[in-house]
Design a protein around this motif. Structure first.
Motif, short mmCIF file in Angstrom:
data_model
loop_
_atom_site.label_atom_id
_atom_site.label_comp_id
_atom_site.label_asym_id
_atom_site.label_seq_id
_atom_site.Cartn_x
_atom_site.Cartn_y
_atom_site.Cartn_z
N GLN A 49 -23.50 121.83 55.26
CA GLN A 49 -23.55 121.82 56.73
C GLN A 49 -22.83 123.05 57.27
OE1 GLN A 49 -21.49 118.72 59.18
NE2 GLN A 49 -23.59 118.15 59.72
N ASP A 50 -23.51 123.71 58.19
CA ASP A 50 -22.97 124.90 58.85
C ASP A 50 -22.26 124.47 60.15
OD1 ASP A 50 -22.58 127.54 59.57
OD2 ASP A 50 -24.66 127.94 60.07
N HIS A 51 -21.54 125.36 60.77
CA HIS A 51 -20.92 125.13 62.07
C HIS A 51 -21.29 126.32 62.93
CE1 HIS A 51 -18.69 122.57 59.35
NE2 HIS A 51 -18.14 121.94 60.37
N LYS A 52 -22.35 126.17 63.74
CA LYS A 52 -22.93 127.35 64.41
C LYS A 52 -22.12 127.81 65.63
CE LYS A 52 -27.32 128.02 62.64
NZ LYS A 52 -28.01 126.87 62.08
N ALA A 53 -21.53 126.85 66.36
CA ALA A 53 -20.86 127.23 67.61
C ALA A 53 -19.53 127.92 67.31
CB ALA A 53 -20.64 126.01 68.48
N THR A 76 -23.18 131.28 66.84
CA THR A 76 -22.82 132.44 66.02
C THR A 76 -23.72 132.44 64.79
OG1 THR A 76 -21.31 131.24 64.58
CG2 THR A 76 -20.40 132.03 66.66
N GLY A 77 -23.44 133.35 63.86
CA GLY A 77 -24.14 133.31 62.57
C GLY A 77 -23.70 132.12 61.73
N GLY A 78 -22.57 131.51 62.09
CA GLY A 78 -22.04 130.38 61.30
C GLY A 78 -20.55 130.56 61.10
N LEU A 127 -35.51 128.60 49.55
CA LEU A 127 -36.09 128.09 50.79
C LEU A 127 -35.02 127.24 51.47
CD1 LEU A 127 -38.53 127.71 52.65
CD2 LEU A 127 -39.21 125.76 51.23
N TYR A 128 -34.73 127.58 52.73
CA TYR A 128 -33.63 126.96 53.47
C TYR A 128 -34.23 126.27 54.68
CZ TYR A 128 -29.62 127.43 56.85
OH TYR A 128 -28.66 127.26 57.81
N ALA A 129 -34.13 124.95 54.72
CA ALA A 129 -34.57 124.20 55.90
C ALA A 129 -33.35 123.85 56.73
CB ALA A 129 -35.31 122.93 55.49
N PHE A 187 -36.80 127.39 59.43
CA PHE A 187 -36.75 127.73 58.02
C PHE A 187 -36.16 129.12 57.87
CE2 PHE A 187 -40.08 124.51 57.07
CZ PHE A 187 -39.47 123.93 55.97
N ASN A 188 -35.34 129.29 56.85
CA ASN A 188 -34.88 130.62 56.47
C ASN A 188 -35.41 130.92 55.07
OD1 ASN A 188 -33.41 131.04 58.86
ND2 ASN A 188 -31.74 129.81 58.06
N CYS A 189 -35.63 132.21 54.82
CA CYS A 189 -36.29 132.59 53.56
C CYS A 189 -35.27 133.13 52.56
CB CYS A 189 -37.39 133.60 53.85
SG CYS A 189 -36.83 135.11 54.60
N ARG A 190 -34.06 132.58 52.56
CA ARG A 190 -32.92 133.16 51.83
C ARG A 190 -31.79 132.16 51.78
NH1 ARG A 190 -29.79 133.08 56.19
NH2 ARG A 190 -30.90 133.15 58.16
N PHE A 191 -30.72 132.49 51.06
CA PHE A 191 -29.50 131.70 51.13
C PHE A 191 -28.93 131.77 52.55
CE2 PHE A 191 -28.70 131.53 46.46
CZ PHE A 191 -28.18 130.24 46.39
N GLY A 192 -28.30 130.70 53.01
CA GLY A 192 -27.60 130.74 54.29
C GLY A 192 -26.28 131.46 54.13
N ASP A 193 -25.77 131.95 55.25
CA ASP A 193 -24.45 132.55 55.28
C ASP A 193 -23.73 131.94 56.48
OD1 ASP A 193 -22.21 134.07 55.13
OD2 ASP A 193 -23.25 136.00 55.10
N PRO A 194 -22.75 131.06 56.30
CA PRO A 194 -21.87 130.94 55.13
C PRO A 194 -22.27 129.90 54.07
CG PRO A 194 -20.96 129.68 56.95
CD PRO A 194 -22.21 130.33 57.47
N GLU A 195 -23.37 129.18 54.18
CA GLU A 195 -23.62 128.10 53.21
C GLU A 195 -23.57 128.59 51.76
OE1 GLU A 195 -25.36 128.64 55.97
OE2 GLU A 195 -26.32 126.83 56.72
N ALA A 196 -23.99 129.85 51.53
CA ALA A 196 -24.00 130.38 50.16
C ALA A 196 -22.63 130.28 49.49
CB ALA A 196 -24.47 131.84 50.16
N1 GLY Z 1 -25.80 129.83 58.47
C1 GLY Z 1 -27.07 129.98 59.09
C2 GLY Z 1 -27.91 131.00 58.51
O1 GLY Z 1 -27.63 131.55 57.48
O2 GLY Z 1 -28.95 131.29 59.09
#
Ligand code: GLY
Ligand code: AMP
Length: 424
Positions: free
Chosen positions: A211-215, A225-227, A268-270, A284-293
């Motif tokens: 789980q990300d924290h976007k705000a 934000t980006g996360g 694949l990132y949903a 959908f994102n086509c990559r690892f998330g940042d910061p989830e990675a």
């Molecule tokens: N953390 C959200 C993203 O990578 O798009």
């Protein structure tokens, strides 16, 4: 084997850290990298979007495998170009990367294949979009079609805000060509989670939930934000929900893309919105998330090179992921003013002391070296990540480490992981 990682964020620092652990890897390069990555890899002064330059570098250096971190080069076709040149590369081709590169493409695919997502309409004229808004109940979500560095999505509470969002995208062209079309979408309430998986075009191998924290501010207040932090696992993704997401979202999406002539290879990132035990796709994102990675790669016990090669060779069905059962928590430390204007070049102190905290790694995002010191060089600066036997301990260790780091104006959320604790 020599490896090239493309990108310069916390995600790429975590990738470099993880890939270097593989016995198959002799040397790691990163383009363009950052101050933390430079401690583990040879940084190459090429932009992540310099596809021709990167391909020439990979050829000249005899790079055996290139891992592409961010979305921009993927949507610009870096994988197609590397493949044409006979280079091994990890990530989706341009056609499949449209899943992130065009929200219109993504929404149409999901609608055609009955994959759960918000109701929507697409407009290529400002006046038609505004006329449609007049008929809608608020809130609504207004999205630029193309890539907008995470800023092209506006949740509008009032009609005036919605019209202003359409104008920002279509009249002011705040995101350039990304704003040729807008998607106006039903607002979905609930709790968000990130569901990432490896796909080789056929087999889908899920990573643990996160789980990300976007705000920008605590309790999800303030602009997106980006996360600002992430943790894994995310207890909102129960075993039942995991099965539902695999059956209703991940597998149908990979099959749909294959049926449309765009087999999906890569991560694949949903981005999901979960309500009453059901998930709908936000993006959908086509990559690892940042910061989830960062929290995910700290839990991945498998050799990442083995997984990546199985994806490229289309034999992911032979792979099982080994996952550390312990939870991980990543707290992002950002420059004062982010996600608005911020200053760069502030000297960062305390990183070494922070890494002495048990289970902690400090992944760099926007950092650079200046006069022998690590300085800030971006909005999101560090991802302080901890692994521990319990979520409570991982949160405590991450914040103990964060407390040892400082620079002028630094900010971070104090509530990363709290949502998960409430569900325990
Ligand atoms: N953390 C959200 C993203 O990578 O798009
Ligand atoms: P996206 O880039 O499409 O994920 O949007 C960024 C953020 O906007 C998401 O993480 C959500 O917080 C929010 N968002 C996007 N679409 C919706 C929606 N249909 N309903 C509610 N929030 C949304």
């Amino acid at each position: 084997m020599k490896i090239l990682v493309v990108g310069s964020g916390g995600r790429e620092h975590a990738l470099v850290w993880k890939l270097r652990q593989s016995p198959r890897v002799s040397e790691v390069f990163c383009a363009p990298g950052n101050a933390g990555i430079a401690q583990l890899a040879a940084c190459v002064p090429l932009a992540a979007t310099d596809v021709a330059g990167l391909a020439a570098f990979a050829k000249a250096q005899g790079i055996g495998l290139t891992f592409v971190g961010p979305e921009a080069p993927l949507t610009e076709g870096i994988v197609d170009r590397f493949e044409q040149e006979g280079l091994r590369v990890f990530g989706p081709r341009q056609g499949a990367a449209q899943l992130e590169g065009s929200k219109v493409f993504m929404k149409a695919l999901l609608k055609k294949y009955n994959i759960p997502s918000a109701q929507y309409e697409v407009f290529d004229h400002r006046d038609q979009a505004v006329a449609y808004l007049e008929r809608l109940a608020m809130p609504v979500v207004v999205k630029a079609d193309g890539l907008a560095a995470g800023k092209g999505v506006i949740v509008a509470q009032t009609k005036a805000e919605a019209v202003a969002a359409v104008d920002l995208i279509m009249a002011d062209r705040a995101f350039g060509k990304a704003g040729d079309r807008v998607v106006i979408e039903e607002f979905l309430a609930g709790e968000e989670a990130s569901f990432l998986a490896f796909s080789d075009g056929t087999t889908v191998l899920p990573l643990p939930s996160s789980q990300d924290h976007k705000a920008i501010f605590d309790d999800d207040r303030g602009p997106n934000t980006g996360g600002m932090g992430a943790y894994s696992p995310a207890p909102v993704v129960t075993p039942e929900l995991h099965e539902q997401v695999m059956a209703e979202v991940m597998l149908p999406t990979v099959r749909a893309l294959a049926a449309e002539g765009h087999p999906y290879k890569g991560v694949l990132y949903a981005g999901l919105m979960i309500k009453d035990g059901h998930a709908k796709v936000l993006e959908f994102n086509c990559r690892f998330g940042d910061p989830e990675a960062q929290p995910l790669l700290m839990r991945l016990a498998s050799d990442l090179v083995e997984v990546v090669e199985a994806v490229i060779d289309g034999r992911l069905d032979t792979v099982q992921l080994a996952i550390d059962p312990r939870p991980t928590v990543c707290v992002v430390m950002a420059a004062g003013g982010y996600p608005g204007n911020y200053e760069k070049g502030k000297v960062i102190s305390g990183i070494e002391a922070a890494e002495k905290v048990e289970g902690v790694r400090v992944f760099h995002a926007g950092t650079a070296m200046k006069d022998g010191k690590v300085v800030t060089a971006g909005g999101r600066v560090l991802g302080v990540t901890a692994i521990a036997g319990t979520l409570t301990a991982a949160i405590a260790q991450a914040y103990e480490a964060v407390g040892r780091i400082s620079w002028e104006g630094c900010q971070y959320r104090k509530d990363i992981g709290r949502k998960a604790l409430r569900r325990q």
